[in-house]
Motif scaffolding. Structure first.
Motif, short mmCIF file in Angstrom:
data_model
loop_
_atom_site.label_atom_id
_atom_site.label_comp_id
_atom_site.label_asym_id
_atom_site.label_seq_id
_atom_site.Cartn_x
_atom_site.Cartn_y
_atom_site.Cartn_z
N ARG A 78 15.76 0.04 28.69
CA ARG A 78 15.88 -0.97 27.64
C ARG A 78 16.99 -1.99 27.92
NH1 ARG A 78 13.13 3.04 25.78
NH2 ARG A 78 11.86 2.91 23.88
N ALA A 79 17.80 -1.72 28.93
CA ALA A 79 18.84 -2.67 29.30
C ALA A 79 18.20 -3.92 29.93
CB ALA A 79 19.82 -2.03 30.26
N ASN A 80 18.85 -5.05 29.78
CA ASN A 80 18.33 -6.29 30.34
C ASN A 80 19.49 -7.20 30.71
OD1 ASN A 80 19.16 -7.61 27.87
ND2 ASN A 80 17.29 -6.83 26.91
N GLU A 81 19.21 -8.45 30.98
CA GLU A 81 20.25 -9.37 31.42
C GLU A 81 21.32 -9.59 30.37
OE1 GLU A 81 18.43 -12.97 32.65
OE2 GLU A 81 17.45 -12.11 34.42
N ARG A 82 20.94 -9.51 29.12
CA ARG A 82 21.90 -9.79 28.03
C ARG A 82 22.53 -8.54 27.45
NH1 ARG A 82 19.23 -13.50 23.62
NH2 ARG A 82 17.75 -11.76 23.61
N GLU A 83 22.00 -7.37 27.79
CA GLU A 83 22.47 -6.14 27.17
C GLU A 83 22.43 -5.02 28.20
OE1 GLU A 83 21.79 -4.17 22.81
OE2 GLU A 83 19.99 -4.46 24.02
N GLY A 84 23.59 -4.44 28.51
CA GLY A 84 23.64 -3.34 29.45
C GLY A 84 23.30 -2.02 28.78
N ALA A 85 23.22 -0.95 29.59
CA ALA A 85 22.88 0.37 29.05
C ALA A 85 23.89 0.80 27.98
CB ALA A 85 22.83 1.39 30.18
N VAL A 86 25.17 0.56 28.22
CA VAL A 86 26.18 0.96 27.25
C VAL A 86 26.01 0.20 25.94
CG1 VAL A 86 27.92 -0.70 28.07
CG2 VAL A 86 28.64 1.38 26.89
N ASP A 87 25.56 -1.06 26.03
CA ASP A 87 25.37 -1.85 24.81
C ASP A 87 24.19 -1.32 24.00
OD1 ASP A 87 27.40 -3.84 25.59
OD2 ASP A 87 25.98 -4.31 27.18
N VAL A 88 23.11 -0.94 24.70
CA VAL A 88 21.97 -0.34 24.02
C VAL A 88 22.41 0.94 23.30
CG1 VAL A 88 19.73 0.78 24.34
CG2 VAL A 88 20.29 -1.29 25.64
#
Length: 512
Positions: A78-88
């Protein structure tokens, strides 16, 4: 009679005896935080909240810990350019905490993240390799289940009967395993994925496997032996089975004294799951029913029985609960605004005979004109809950108590002390179920221990004029049966951080 719980490991009810008198240490498997909590999770975590509350009601001091699996294939997907794994992960952790508060689940002593204990996990993996329980293949470390003679005792599954891919985790490579049931302790990671150094030549970098995380966190925080471990029934296999296999070679047996597993919530005999797309969010649940109705619904079935869910079933449960809520409202109306009437003084719990030590403030409930009814109710409530947390029988005791009170003329009674004793008895025992509806002015000692403490002010409301005006508009819309407008106002308040709760004495709100 002593409290008995059904131990999944032994498949029988056992007297509950904690390792340390008066102290209970509990580790609960929490969410893999790739998505928000749903109503199926809520059933599980509300059960653990009821268990914890009943232990406290009985006089235990509970040290409860819950974990977040904050590194996982699904999180990274679910991580992407705007959101890393930690942010998810952190976004869904925050949502979980908010949803728990809305459901009036009491805060845990510790909320722990898997990524905060990577060093401990690496150490456990190294020790398992040294003891001959694990092997390395191309940078990945697997636990070899054939080295654990007791493997399968928890779930009742033999090693030879294990299915490939039973964990449901993605990206598992079975071709490299010595046995299909062998599970990953440490995984290599692809370029750009979160990775940790291990200092081991054969598996120098990567991330921990799912099962080792909970073993490391629970032992680091609760010690090599603790009282209770659990999660949902879906955690029993393979997760908890694997936890036992990898933990007991390092700490000895038994690692955990009691294993408890609440059953699924099903949508009319269909398991709820994100993969099926049939989940009901906490937001949707609480947009249609208040927290107390949801919590009451969860206790109408025994935790080891599947709970069938449908909006019609929840509404039926709410209609039954309304009889209890109505009596609480009648009593509050009689008591509100009158001068305080002191109840009989009591002795400390440790000064009383053992059979009368709980609930702690028993003397305030078994008092006045209705004390015999209350004493019988408390006895039946405890008898039900001591029998493996038999909440349906405790619910039946509630209904019989309310019927007896009406028959005894409680609506015509004007003795404030007698009414207050009953009001507090009802509120105290609803608290065990996570149903928190007492007015602060009528039971301040109990309300101080609520998971979501109502704001001070008239009927427990806060004093912000703008919020109060919106709440008044919502009340008017509900009275006019304009539910779309009422729901829109509630959504607006929620977006502003206002947690709204409807009570017998009117709406209460707190800031989230």
């Amino acid at each position: 009679m002593p409290l008995k719980v059904h131990n999944t490991l032994t498949r029988k009810k056992e007297p509950f005896v904690s390792a340390q008198p008066k102290i209970v240490r509990i580790y609960t498997c929490g969410l893999t935080v790739y998505a928000p909590m749903h109503i199926g999770h809520a059933r599980t975590y509300c059960f653990w909240d009821v268990f914890r509350r009943y232990l406290e009601y009985r006089g235990y001091h509970v040290l409860s810990i819950i974990n977040y699996t904050d590194i996982d294939d699904r999180i990274m997907q679910r991580a992407n350019e705007r959101e890393g794994a930690v942010d998810v992960a952190e976004r869904n952790i925050a949502a979980f905490r908010r949803d728990c508060r809305k459901l009036h689940i009491k805060d845990y002593a510790v909320y722990t993240r898997a990524t905060d204990f990577v060093d401990e996990q690496v150490d456990m993996v190294k020790r398992l390799i040294d003891k001959g329980h694990a092997y390395t293949v191309n940078g990945e470390v697997f636990y070899e289940v054939s080295t654990c003679a007791s493997y399968g005792e928890l779930s009742g599954r033999k090693v030879d009967e294990q299915e490939v891919g039973a964990s449901g985790r993605v990206e598992e490579d079975f071709a490299r395993k010595r046995h299909p049931a062998d599970f990953s302790l440490w995984k290599p990671t692809a370029a750009g994925q979160p990775s940790w150094q291990t200092g081991a030549d054969a598996w120098p970098t990567g991330r921990p496997g799912w099962h080792i995380e909970c073993s490391a966190m629970s032992t680091a925080l609760l010690g090599d032996h603790f009282d209770v471990h659990g999660g949902g029934i879906d955690n029993m296999f393979p997760h908890h089975e694997n936890e036992i296999a990898q933990s007991e070679p390092l700490c000895g047996r038994p690692w955990v004294r009691y294993w408890l597993h609440p059953e699924h919530l099903d949508l009319k005999e269909v398991k709820m799951s994100k993969s099926l797309g049939n989940v009901v969010s906490i937001e949707e649940l609480l947009s249609r029913h208040e927290h107390d109705e949801a919590r009451w619904f969860f206790v109408t079935h025994h935790y080891r029985c599947k709970l069938p869910f449908g909006w019609d079933l929840l509404q039926q449960s709410a209609q039954g609960y309304a009889r209890i809520k109505k009596l609480a409202a009648v009593l509050a109306e009689k008591l509100r605004g009158a001068a305080d009437e002191p109840l009989a003084p009591g002795a400390y719990a440790s000064q009383r005979p053992e059979e009368e030590r709980f609930p702690r403030m028993r003397h305030q409930y078994v008092h006045g004109r209705f004390k015999e009814h209350t004493e019988r109710f408390i006895g039946r409530f405890i008898e039900a809950m001591d029998d493996d947390l038999n909440t349906p029988n405790a619910v039946a005791a509630f209904f019989d108590y309310v019927s007896a009170l009406y028959s005894a003329g409680i609506e015509q009674c004007d003795d404030r002390a007698s009414l207050l004793a009953v009001y507090r008895a009802i509120a105290r025992h609803l608290w065990v179920f996570g149903v928190e509806i007492a007015e602060p002015a009528l039971y301040p000692v109990l309300v101080a221990d609520y998971a979501l403490v109502p704001s001070e002010g008239e009927a427990g409301r806060g004093g912000d004029a703008a919020v109060d005006r919106l709440i008044a508009m919502r009340q008017a819309a509900r009275k006019a049966k304009d539910f779309a407008k009422a729901d829109a106002i509630r959504t607006l308040l929620a977006e502003a951080g206002v947690v709204l709760e409807d009570t017998p004495s009117g709406p209460r709100w707190t800031s989230s």
